[in-house]
Design an enzyme around this catalytic site. Structure first.
Site, PDB file in Angstrom:
ATOM      1  N   ARG A  11      -8.161 -43.936  13.749  1.00 21.54           N
ATOM      2  CA  ARG A  11      -9.467 -44.156  13.882  1.00 21.54           C
ATOM      3  C   ARG A  11      -9.907 -45.096  12.936  1.00 21.54           C
ATOM      4  O   ARG A  11      -9.083 -45.701  12.300  1.00 21.54           O
ATOM      5  CB  ARG A  11     -10.189 -42.830  13.623  1.00 21.54           C
ATOM      6  N   TYR A  56      -6.942 -43.590  -6.255  1.00 23.41           N
ATOM      7  CA  TYR A  56      -7.087 -44.612  -5.340  1.00 23.41           C
ATOM      8  C   TYR A  56      -6.984 -46.048  -5.700  1.00 23.41           C
ATOM      9  O   TYR A  56      -6.384 -47.059  -5.215  1.00 23.41           O
ATOM     10  CB  TYR A  56      -8.308 -44.492  -4.512  1.00 23.41           C
ATOM     11  N   ALA A 116      -5.681 -47.055  -8.486  1.00 24.77           N
ATOM     12  CA  ALA A 116      -4.528 -47.477  -9.067  1.00 24.77           C
ATOM     13  C   ALA A 116      -3.288 -47.769  -7.752  1.00 24.77           C
ATOM     14  O   ALA A 116      -2.699 -48.797  -7.833  1.00 24.77           O
ATOM     15  CB  ALA A 116      -3.994 -46.872  -9.954  1.00 24.77           C
TER      16      ALA A 116
END
Length: 247
Positions: free
Chosen positions: A14, A154, A156
């Site tokens: 998606r 996230y 990093a």
């Protein structure tokens, strides 16, 4: 533009990944789609085939190295090889550094960073043998500047994806393999549809062009980097974020 090219897109069930898969197919590429939800992948593969190109699908966890190996093996069997790899699979968590569970940190790293590495390592031997290919990694603006809505893991993980992109670009250049990344900013998605009006306005206030992006706009950037128009571009992390971060 991509006639007779053969592509794999991870995280294509998606959103941005789905848009990328469809845009690659519209440009003429045969496309294998990967994700975790078989029913969505089957529907997408049928939609791709209806565009007049070959399609295939495979479900699995990108954190597992075997998933990438199986995807490349299946694409090679069905299409005869892989010319384009788009590593889009990723997850996010939202927590502060002190509130974040270490298990959440590890899972984000396993999917976002290790999943990208697994797919790149799986596809590179075939690209080297055939004399070239294009790899596009989907990163994030958060890789370049902190964002309060993204957990440390996230940002990093995506910063590490950017480094991996540049390292592979340098290492693989002698083999005719181009490696780039796209760094999206805020994009309309299932998640943004859940925002209340106040939060949406605060996000929009930080976007110079005054609107969110669309998955299709990110997909167009990916298609460009996968196509012949980018044959003198490698090792770049391209911002597609409405000006939320400029460099």
């Amino acid at each position: 533009m991509l006639a007779e090219k053969r592509a794999i897109v991870s995280g294509a069930s998606r959103g941005i990944g789905r848009a990328i898969a469809l845009q690659l197919a519209r440009a003429g590429a045969d496309v294998m789609v990967h994700g975790t939800r078989a029913e969505l992948l089957q529907e997408l593969a049928a939609e791709i085939a209806a565009l007049g190109v070959r399609s295939a699908w495979i479900a699995g966890d990108v954190a597992q190295e075997q998933t990438a190996r199986d995807a490349v093996a299946q694409a090679t069997e069905e299409f005869g090889g892989v010319d384009i790899l788009v590593c889009n699979a990723g997850i996010n968590t939202r927590s502060s550094t002190l509130d974040m569970a270490l298990d959440d940190w590890q899972r984000v790293m396993d999917v976002n960073l290790n999943g990208t590495l697994h797919f790149c390592r799986a596809v590179l031997p075939g690209m080297i043998a055939q004399g070239g290919g294009k790899i596009v990694n989907v990163s994030s603006t958060t890789a370049k500047t902190p964002h309060k809505n993204a957990a440390p893991a996230y940002g990093a993980s995506k910063a590490a994806v950017n480094y991996l992109t540049q390292h592979l670009a340098r290492e693989m250049a002698p083999h005719g393999i181009f490696v780039n990344a796209v760094c999206p900013g805020p994009v309309e998605s299932d998640m943004t549809a859940q925002w209340d009006d106040d939060y949406r306005q605060r996000v929009l206030a930080g976007v110079p062009i005054g609107r969110l992006g669309t998955p299709e706009q990110i997909a167009e950037t990916v298609v460009f980097l996968a196509g012949p128009g980018s044959d003198f571009i490698t090792g770049e992390t391209v911002n597609a974020n409405g000006g939320t971060y400029m460099n």
